[in-house]
Enzyme design. Structure first.
Site, PDB file in Angstrom:
ATOM      1  N   HIS A  74       0.118 -12.242   1.228  1.00  0.00           N
ATOM      2  CA  HIS A  74      -0.624 -11.271   0.437  1.00  0.00           C
ATOM      3  C   HIS A  74      -0.617 -11.630  -1.053  1.00  0.00           C
ATOM      4  CE1 HIS A  74      -1.469  -6.668  -0.192  1.00  0.00           C
ATOM      5  NE2 HIS A  74      -2.532  -7.423  -0.383  1.00  0.00           N
ATOM      6  N   TYR A 108       0.827  -1.198   0.000  1.00  0.00           N
ATOM      7  CA  TYR A 108       0.000   0.000   0.000  1.00  0.00           C
ATOM      8  C   TYR A 108       0.869   1.259   0.000  1.00  0.00           C
ATOM      9  CZ  TYR A 108      -3.556  -3.392   1.510  1.00  0.00           C
ATOM     10  OH  TYR A 108      -4.397  -4.481   1.618  1.00  0.00           O
TER      11      TYR A 108
END
Length: 337
Positions: free
Chosen positions: A143, A56
């Site tokens: 992830h 992110y």
């Protein structure tokens, strides 16, 4: 705000969690003060579960979340981050490029390197702790291992188990935008939790028939992200996005039908979207990405509002929901037939 624990652990998460992708400059920039105000508003609303990732904003999200949480007692919140992408200095870090190709309005000072090796997972956590400025996180998810299944199951997951056994983290799992591989994690490993983004919403129930029953059977928690399907269920209409792309016309029409239904029952589309996942027993929490204090206030308000059972009954009658989808009940109401 009500709190539950993840799987068979003692790790608590609030029913509504703060997803920190947006304050990593997802799509558009967010300045530090705005990010801090969003985090502070979440805390004031009773949110105590915060989720971030190296991906992110190339570490921007982790730095901002860490800067905020360092001002709060560690025993009062739960923090998750993710592993699978190592951030390496970019070869042309001073060239002035940005990370827009990956969706973040941030300088491309680093590049992402996929790494689901055992060493890569351990390094990922060490790097995350440095960016966060904290000495531990509570939860680590693998992830997006979609294209790295062999290494994820053969190397990354066993390393997460070792890290849990060593006490470096309290809970482990995987976070993905699909249900199929998450189902394999639930069935074939000893994960505590999976983060399923976008696959259990008013418009997409692909998690219903395999992932959620498997999780309920195995005692694995499911945290649901993407309840707005990246925007369409927050504000349907022209230009709305579904799964991070322009929404097709048929889905826009369906979202507008949901919006009209919600209005007829005295509630909002956003409230219905936030409430929906809790119809299933396997769902422990919902993560929502917000980028401002105003968005946090609205989300908390919508989450706290009651959605009448008659809305779910009419949704089934209008074929907006399949007949076998469990739906939440308001206090004192029975499960819709």
């Amino acid at each position: 705000m009500r709190t539950r624990t993840l799987g068979r652990t003692r790790v608590p998460v609030t029913a509504l969690g703060f997803g920190a992708a947006a304050i990593g400059n997802l799509y558009t920039p967010v300045v530090d003060d705005e990010a801090h105000a969003a985090l502070e508003a979440a805390w004031d609303a009773g949110i105590r579960y915060f989720d971030t990732a190296p991906h992110y904003g190339l570490g921007v999200s982790e730095r901002r979340v860490g800067a905020f949480l360092r001002t709060r007692p560690a025993a009062e919140y739960t923090l998750s981050t993710k592993a699978g992408r190592i951030l390496e200095p970019a070869d042309d870090a001073g060239a002035g490029g940005d990370d827009s190709a990956d969706g973040f309005a941030t300088p491309a000072a680093h590049r992402r390197v996929w790494d689901f090796s055992a060493a890569g997972v351990r390094r990922s956590l060490e790097d995350s702790l440095e960016r966060l400025g904290l000495d531990r996180v509570d939860v680590v998810y693998l992830h997006d291992p979609d294209d790295h299944a062999e290494q994820a199951f053969g190397e990354a997951y066993p390393e997460l188990e070792r890290m849990r056994a060593e006490g470096l983290v309290d809970a482990i799992g995987a976070g993905m935008n699909q249900a199929g591989m998450l189902t394999r994690f639930v069935r074939d490993t000893d994960v505590d939790v999976v983060l399923c983004a976008g696959r259990y919403s008013l418009l997409d129930q692909r998690a219903l028939h395999a992932l959620l029953p498997a999780a309920a059977e195995r005692g694995v928690s499911v945290v649901v992200g993407g309840v707005f399907n990246s925007g369409l269920l927050a504000d349907p209409g022209q230009g709305a996005t579904f799964d991070y792309d322009i929404a097709p016309a048929d889905l826009v029409e369906r979202a507008l039908a949901w919006q009209a239904l919600a209005r007829r029952h005295g509630t909002t589309l956003r409230a219905a979207a936030l409430a929906f996942p809790y119809g299933h027993e396997a769902v422990t929490g919902v993560l929502v990405g917000t980028r401002s204090a105003a968005e946090v206030h609205d989300t908390a308000r919508q989450f706290a509002s009651s959605v009448p059972a008659d809305l779910w009954r009419e949704a089934r009658a209008e074929k907006l929901l399949p007949a076998d989808v469990p739906t939440p009940t308001a206090p004192g109401e029975e499960q819709p037939a």
